[in-house]
Design a protein around this motif. Structure first.
Motif, PDB file in Angstrom:
ATOM      1  N   GLU A  18       0.825  -1.207   0.000  1.00 54.23           N
ATOM      2  CA  GLU A  18       0.000   0.000   0.000  1.00 54.23           C
ATOM      3  C   GLU A  18       0.860   1.258   0.000  1.00 54.23           C
ATOM      4  N   MET A  19       1.920   1.245   0.798  1.00 54.98           N
ATOM      5  CA  MET A  19       2.795   2.417   0.854  1.00 54.98           C
ATOM      6  C   MET A  19       3.529   2.634  -0.463  1.00 54.98           C
ATOM      7  N   ASP A  24       1.208   9.867  -1.935  1.00 60.01           N
ATOM      8  CA  ASP A  24       1.776  10.707  -0.883  1.00 60.01           C
ATOM      9  C   ASP A  24       3.122  10.155  -0.422  1.00 60.01           C
ATOM     10  N   THR A  25       3.210   8.849  -0.279  1.00 59.41           N
ATOM     11  CA  THR A  25       4.472   8.224   0.115  1.00 59.41           C
ATOM     12  C   THR A  25       5.530   8.480  -0.950  1.00 59.41           C
ATOM     13  N   SER A  31      10.734  14.094  -1.996  1.00 60.67           N
ATOM     14  CA  SER A  31      11.133  15.345  -1.346  1.00 60.67           C
ATOM     15  C   SER A  31      12.306  15.144  -0.401  1.00 60.67           C
ATOM     16  N   LEU A  32      12.484  13.926   0.103  1.00 60.91           N
ATOM     17  CA  LEU A  32      13.610  13.609   0.983  1.00 60.91           C
ATOM     18  C   LEU A  32      14.824  13.100   0.210  1.00 60.91           C
ATOM     19  N   ASP A  33      14.729  13.065  -1.109  1.00 59.31           N
ATOM     20  CA  ASP A  33      15.792  12.527  -1.967  1.00 59.31           C
ATOM     21  C   ASP A  33      16.152  11.103  -1.576  1.00 59.31           C
ATOM     22  N   MET A  34      15.114  10.299  -1.287  1.00 62.02           N
ATOM     23  CA  MET A  34      15.319   8.892  -0.938  1.00 62.02           C
ATOM     24  C   MET A  34      14.674   8.016  -1.997  1.00 62.02           C
TER      25      MET A  34
END
Length: 144
Positions: A18-19, A24-25, A31-34
């Motif tokens: 799901e994630m 959004d995930t 946005s976190l550059d991950m």
């Protein structure tokens, strides 16, 4: 060693799927550059171990740049907080803030509850406003 019982209500595999599919995930990971998968695994790690403390590392900007990170400038941080205060980050309030009785935002033809629709704004005479402001008592030791 005793194995800690998982506090999750649903299986990890379902939560992971799901994630990974959640927009959004994906936006947060970007946005976190991950990498999305690494971000999801990090979230699941903390979800499965709620007593685990997050790691906080403070390093000078030069060390961060040498490690391949691009630290934000003071101006970037200030702009981020200003955007957050203005509600420009695209993050809305939590779902718990809503009752379910809110109307759709695009309903612009709703009647106003203020009772001033169709009325002309009151004209303000600046000279009279100044005279009234001069008569307003100021705070101080002699004020009763």
């Amino acid at each position: 060693m005793s194995e800690q019982k998982s506090r999750l209500k649903r299986p990890v595999e379902i939560l992971r799927a799901e994630m990974l599919a959640d927009p959004d995930t994906q936006r947060i990971a970007k946005s976190l550059d991950m990498e999305l998968e690494a971000y999801v695994e990090l979230v699941l790690e903390y979800a499965q171990n709620p007593d685990k403390e997050p790691t906080l590392i403070v390093a000078p900007d030069e060390e961060l740049r040498a490690a391949g990170y691009n630290p934000p400038t003071t101006k970037d941080v200030a702009n981020f907080f200003i955007a957050a205060a203005n509600g420009e980050l695209g993050i809305g309030p939590p779902k718990s803030y809503y009752t379910g009785f809110e109307g759709k935002q695009e309903d612009g033809n709703k009647p106003s509850l203020r009772g001033d629709e169709g009325q002309e704004p009151v004209k303000v005479d600046e000279e009279t406003s100044q005279k009234l402001r001069q008569q307003v008592p100021k705070g101080g030791p002699d004020r009763v």
